[in-house]
Design an enzyme around this catalytic site. Structure first.
Site, PDB file in Angstrom:
ATOM      1  N   MET A  59       0.816  -1.220   0.000  1.00 46.91           N
ATOM      2  CA  MET A  59       0.000   0.000   0.000  1.00 46.91           C
ATOM      3  C   MET A  59       0.843   1.261   0.000  1.00 46.91           C
ATOM      4  O   MET A  59       0.463   2.277  -0.545  1.00 46.91           O
ATOM      5  CB  MET A  59      -0.975   0.017   1.162  1.00 46.91           C
ATOM      6  N   LEU A  75      -6.149   6.804  -1.136  1.00 42.98           N
ATOM      7  CA  LEU A  75      -6.724   5.727  -0.324  1.00 42.98           C
ATOM      8  C   LEU A  75      -8.260   5.813  -0.300  1.00 42.98           C
ATOM      9  O   LEU A  75      -8.962   4.823  -0.514  1.00 42.98           O
ATOM     10  CB  LEU A  75      -6.121   5.835   1.072  1.00 42.98           C
ATOM     11  N   LEU A  81     -10.978  -0.680  -1.574  1.00 46.18           N
ATOM     12  CA  LEU A  81     -10.668  -0.613  -0.141  1.00 46.18           C
ATOM     13  C   LEU A  81     -11.835   0.000   0.628  1.00 46.18           C
ATOM     14  O   LEU A  81     -12.275  -0.518   1.647  1.00 46.18           O
ATOM     15  CB  LEU A  81      -9.393   0.229   0.085  1.00 46.18           C
ATOM     16  N   ARG A 148       0.364   1.359  -3.793  1.00 50.56           N
ATOM     17  CA  ARG A 148      -1.012   1.644  -4.217  1.00 50.56           C
ATOM     18  C   ARG A 148      -1.386   3.112  -3.945  1.00 50.56           C
ATOM     19  O   ARG A 148      -2.168   3.691  -4.687  1.00 50.56           O
ATOM     20  CB  ARG A 148      -1.952   0.674  -3.460  1.00 50.56           C
ATOM     21  N   TYR A 149      -0.856   3.683  -2.842  1.00 50.79           N
ATOM     22  CA  TYR A 149      -1.325   5.034  -2.467  1.00 50.79           C
ATOM     23  C   TYR A 149      -0.205   6.054  -2.283  1.00 50.79           C
ATOM     24  O   TYR A 149      -0.462   7.184  -1.899  1.00 50.79           O
ATOM     25  CB  TYR A 149      -2.131   4.970  -1.150  1.00 50.79           C
ATOM     26  N   HIS A 264      -4.349  -5.826  11.174  1.00 48.28           N
ATOM     27  CA  HIS A 264      -5.281  -4.765  10.765  1.00 48.28           C
ATOM     28  C   HIS A 264      -6.659  -5.401  10.568  1.00 48.28           C
ATOM     29  O   HIS A 264      -6.778  -6.427   9.906  1.00 48.28           O
ATOM     30  CB  HIS A 264      -4.780  -4.159   9.465  1.00 48.28           C
ATOM     31  N   ASP A 341       7.726  -1.833   9.731  1.00 49.99           N
ATOM     32  CA  ASP A 341       7.090  -0.867  10.621  1.00 49.99           C
ATOM     33  C   ASP A 341       6.238   0.108   9.835  1.00 49.99           C
ATOM     34  O   ASP A 341       6.512   0.398   8.669  1.00 49.99           O
ATOM     35  CB  ASP A 341       8.169  -0.096  11.403  1.00 49.99           C
ATOM     36  N   GLU A 344       0.765   1.864  12.221  1.00 52.03           N
ATOM     37  CA  GLU A 344       0.023   1.013  13.155  1.00 52.03           C
ATOM     38  C   GLU A 344       0.910   0.372  14.239  1.00 52.03           C
ATOM     39  O   GLU A 344       0.441   0.023  15.296  1.00 52.03           O
ATOM     40  CB  GLU A 344      -0.720  -0.098  12.399  1.00 52.03           C
ATOM     41  N   GLU A 348       0.191   3.493  16.734  1.00 55.39           N
ATOM     42  CA  GLU A 348      -0.967   2.895  17.417  1.00 55.39           C
ATOM     43  C   GLU A 348      -0.555   1.928  18.541  1.00 55.39           C
ATOM     44  O   GLU A 348      -1.073   2.014  19.656  1.00 55.39           O
ATOM     45  CB  GLU A 348      -1.840   2.177  16.393  1.00 55.39           C
TER      46      GLU A 348
HETATM   47  C1  LIG Z   1      -2.865  -6.111   6.049  1.00 54.78           C
HETATM   48  C2  LIG Z   1      -2.918  -4.866   6.245  1.00 54.78           C
HETATM   49  C3  LIG Z   1      -4.071  -3.983   6.024  1.00 54.78           C
HETATM   50  C4  LIG Z   1      -5.421  -4.264   5.752  1.00 54.78           C
HETATM   51  C5  LIG Z   1      -6.103  -5.602   5.600  1.00 54.78           C
HETATM   52  C6  LIG Z   1      -6.071  -3.002   5.645  1.00 54.78           C
HETATM   53  C7  LIG Z   1      -7.428  -2.848   5.379  1.00 54.78           C
HETATM   54  C8  LIG Z   1      -8.086  -1.638   5.428  1.00 54.78           C
HETATM   55  N1  LIG Z   1      -7.572  -0.382   5.735  1.00 54.78           N
HETATM   56  C9  LIG Z   1      -8.550   0.578   5.673  1.00 54.78           C
HETATM   57  C10 LIG Z   1      -8.395   1.964   5.898  1.00 54.78           C
HETATM   58  C11 LIG Z   1      -7.188   2.631   6.158  1.00 54.78           C
HETATM   59  N2  LIG Z   1      -5.953   2.060   6.311  1.00 54.78           N
HETATM   60  C12 LIG Z   1      -5.017   3.047   6.556  1.00 54.78           C
HETATM   61  C13 LIG Z   1      -3.669   2.900   6.774  1.00 54.78           C
HETATM   62  C14 LIG Z   1      -3.005   1.683   6.755  1.00 54.78           C
HETATM   63  N3  LIG Z   1      -3.563   0.450   6.512  1.00 54.78           N
HETATM   64  C15 LIG Z   1      -2.580  -0.531   6.572  1.00 54.78           C
HETATM   65  C16 LIG Z   1      -2.726  -1.899   6.376  1.00 54.78           C
HETATM   66  C17 LIG Z   1      -3.931  -2.556   6.078  1.00 54.78           C
HETATM   67  N4  LIG Z   1      -5.144  -2.004   5.829  1.00 54.78           N
HETATM   68  C18 LIG Z   1      -1.358   0.158   6.871  1.00 54.78           C
HETATM   69  C19 LIG Z   1      -0.027  -0.536   6.995  1.00 54.78           C
HETATM   70  C20 LIG Z   1      -1.606   1.509   6.968  1.00 54.78           C
HETATM   71  C21 LIG Z   1      -0.603   2.620   7.303  1.00 54.78           C
HETATM   72  C22 LIG Z   1       0.431   2.878   6.254  1.00 54.78           C
HETATM   73  C23 LIG Z   1       1.756   3.366   6.856  1.00 54.78           C
HETATM   74  O1  LIG Z   1       1.801   4.151   7.750  1.00 54.78           O
HETATM   75  O2  LIG Z   1       2.819   2.950   6.415  1.00 54.78           O
HETATM   76  C24 LIG Z   1      -5.674   4.306   6.542  1.00 54.78           C
HETATM   77  C25 LIG Z   1      -4.965   5.660   6.656  1.00 54.78           C
HETATM   78  C26 LIG Z   1      -4.703   6.069   8.039  1.00 54.78           C
HETATM   79  C27 LIG Z   1      -5.962   6.586   8.679  1.00 54.78           C
HETATM   80  O3  LIG Z   1      -6.606   7.458   8.072  1.00 54.78           O
HETATM   81  O4  LIG Z   1      -6.302   6.084   9.736  1.00 54.78           O
HETATM   82  C28 LIG Z   1      -7.041   4.061   6.310  1.00 54.78           C
HETATM   83  C29 LIG Z   1      -8.139   5.057   6.187  1.00 54.78           C
HETATM   84  C30 LIG Z   1      -9.745  -0.111   5.313  1.00 54.78           C
HETATM   85  C31 LIG Z   1     -11.084   0.580   5.142  1.00 54.78           C
HETATM   86  C32 LIG Z   1      -9.459  -1.461   5.161  1.00 54.78           C
HETATM   87  C33 LIG Z   1     -10.322  -2.598   4.786  1.00 54.78           C
HETATM   88  C34 LIG Z   1     -11.292  -2.576   3.936  1.00 54.78           C
HETATM   89 FE   LIG Z   2      -5.649   0.027   6.448  1.00 55.63          FE
END
Ligand SMILES: C=CC1=C(C)c2cc3[nH]c(cc4nc(cc5[nH]c(cc1n2)c(C)c5CCC(=O)O)C(CCC(=O)O)=C4C)c(C)c3C=C
Ligand SMILES: [Fe+2]
Ligand code: FES
Length: 432
Positions: A59, A75, A81, A148-149, A264, A341, A344, A348
């Site tokens: 991503m 995103l 997503l 991706r983003y 996640h 890393d 999250e 988090e």
């Molecule tokens: C296996 C990992 C991940 C899954 C499955 C996943 C699903 C998922 N995420 C969102 C919405 C957001 N994700 C955001 C950040 C983010 N997501 C992942 C991983 C997975 N997401 C990571 C590693 C990160 C952070 C990237 C980094 O810092 O390197 C965010 C953005 C942050 C925020 O606004 O809180 C969103 C929004 C959905 C809706 C979803 C499943 C459908």
């Molecule tokens: Fe996510």
């Protein structure tokens, strides 16, 4: 010697406690030297099938706080997503803009940006060096990253591939290697849909009128490594990081430390559609637990839910708070669904969940296992996964052809048909 045994042998140079210390202090150069520590290769290095492009898909994350808005905009524009229906074009940018200051602050608090680009480029480069040695027939293996983003985006990677001499009448072999060990349609599925989209735009004569017939004929031959939730290299690297963290607890409590594997979360709408991710994450957890000999009690918990809809639980933060309140303060958190890393883990878990636990009296006894990052056992495992894939001659796993029971996406169907059709070996496999 099995893959697991040889990976364990590579790492048998220090006790788990020493390992933890050493890992914390290990410099960038040391990581480099360790990752390329592979058994001597006896084959001759002549290449008949190379070069091979190895494309790490993930991503991505904003490398600086200035990139946060662009990252969130892409995103929230991604219907694979976050499906916002016909209002995606309006709602997506609105939510992204409103969310930017809060998320910028989080990235500022972890040092100004996500380390995911640095780690992805490093892991891919080191894996390619190992592959050149253990699979010379497809060498040189050239490293590419497609996010991706965030930069480098899929289209940037694709343009670079063409510039570097793949496609455009010359064909060439490229492997899309997902860096999500467990498959979800919202993560790997979204990256593959994006890759397929850019492949159509840049290499299909119907979509790109600048292409000559010869150029279109000699387009890139793609294959996909779509999941690897229980690969021994992944399992061994996780297990050693957990053992190293357990060594930091006094011996008399060590076996009663609770292991909390944290992944996640997914919206329940995605889970109920039949997304494979929860089952595959559980498979990783079980494999790691088996490798550890089930010495400690464990739970799989879910973090990082966004927005008001129902998400898969139990939530990591609630679970930690409950256990600490009940007096179970010795807890190890293990990020199990991401290979480096990111916000999250660094924000988090480290700054919110562990901070809250300490406020409840955990007294520093809630700890986190290190992320895989530059772990040489993990990178050796990646090379092993890639080698097996190249040896198999398959375009993708058979599993990839079977869509989620509740999937209504034409994009998913077309993408799967495309990748399944990239290799004769999959000729009898159909996208369902
Ligand atoms: C296996 C990992 C991940 C899954 C499955 C996943 C699903 C998922 N995420 C969102 C919405 C957001 N994700 C955001 C950040 C983010 N997501 C992942 C991983 C997975 N997401 C990571 C590693 C990160 C952070 C990237 C980094 O810092 O390197 C965010 C953005 C942050 C925020 O606004 O809180 C969103 C929004 C959905 C809706 C979803 C499943 C459908
Ligand atoms: Fe996510
Ligand atoms: S949503 Fe899973 S295959 Fe389409």
């Amino acid at each position: 010697m099995s893959v697991a045994q040889s990976l364990r042998a590579i790492s048998k140079r220090a006790s788990p406690a020493q390992c933890l210390q050493a890992q914390k202090a290990r410099s960038w150069q040391q990581h480099r030297a360790l990752a390329t520590h592979v058994p001597p290769v006896t084959q001759d290095n002549t290449s008949s099938q190379g070069p091979t492009a190895m494309v790490f898909m993930n991503m991505g994350g904003p490398s600086t706080t200035d990139e946060v808005h662009g990252f969130l905009s892409r995103l929230f524009a991604d219907g694979d997503l976050i499906p916002l229906g016909p209002l995606q074009g309006y709602l997506g940018p609105f939510i992204a803009k409103r969310r930017t200051p809060k998320i910028q602050k989080q990235y500022a608090d972890i040092g100004g940006g996500s380390p995911i680009r640095k780690w992805s480029e490093y892991q891919c480069e080191e894996m390619c060096k190992i592959l050149d040695k253990i699979r010379p027939e497809s060498a040189p293996h050239k490293p590419y990253v497609a996010f991706r983003y965030a930069d480098p985006l899929t289209e940037e990677m694709y343009a670079k591939l063409l510039e570097d001499g793949f496609g455009k009448g010359k064909g060439g072999r490229a492997v899309a290697f997902t860096q999500y060990p467990q498959y979800s349609c919202s993560t790997t599925g979204s990256s593959l849909n994006e890759l397929w989209k850019w492949r159509q735009r840049m290499e299909s004569p119907r979509r790109n009128s600048n292409l000559t017939a010869a150029e279109a004929e000699g387009s890139i031959n793609w294959s996909v490594i779509d999941r690897w939730p229980t690969h021994p290299g992944l399992v061994e690297a996780f297990a050693q990081n957990i053992e190293a963290t357990l060594q930091t607890y006094p011996e008399d409590v060590r076996d009663s430390v609770v292991l909390l594997y944290s992944a996640h979360s997914l919206p329940m709408s995605v889970v109920n559609r039949g997304d494979p991710y929860p089952a595959e994450v559980a498979a990783t957890v079980w494999a790691v637990q088996q490798r550890l000999g089930h010495k400690n009690p464990y739970r799989l918990v879910w973090q990082s839910q966004v927005g008001p809809s129902a998400w898969l639980g139990a939530q990591t933060s609630d679970t930690v708070a409950n256990l600490v309140k009940k007096g179970q303060k010795d807890l190890v958190l293990i990020p199990i669904a991401f290979t480096s890393d990111h916000i999250e883990t660094l924000f988090e878990i480290d700054q919110e969940v562990i901070h809250e636990a300490n406020e409840l009296g955990a007294d520093g006894r809630v700890r986190r296992a290190e992320s895989l990052n530059g772990n040489p056992i993990f990178i050796r495992g990646l090379a092993d996964i890639a080698k097996s894939h190249l040896d198999s001659g398959e375009a993708c796993s058979r599993q990839m052809g079977l869509r989620c029971p509740g999937c209504k996406s034409e994009r998913c169907l077309e993408q799967k048909k495309f990748f399944l059709g990239q290799n004769e070996r999959n000729n009898d496999a159909v996208a369902l």
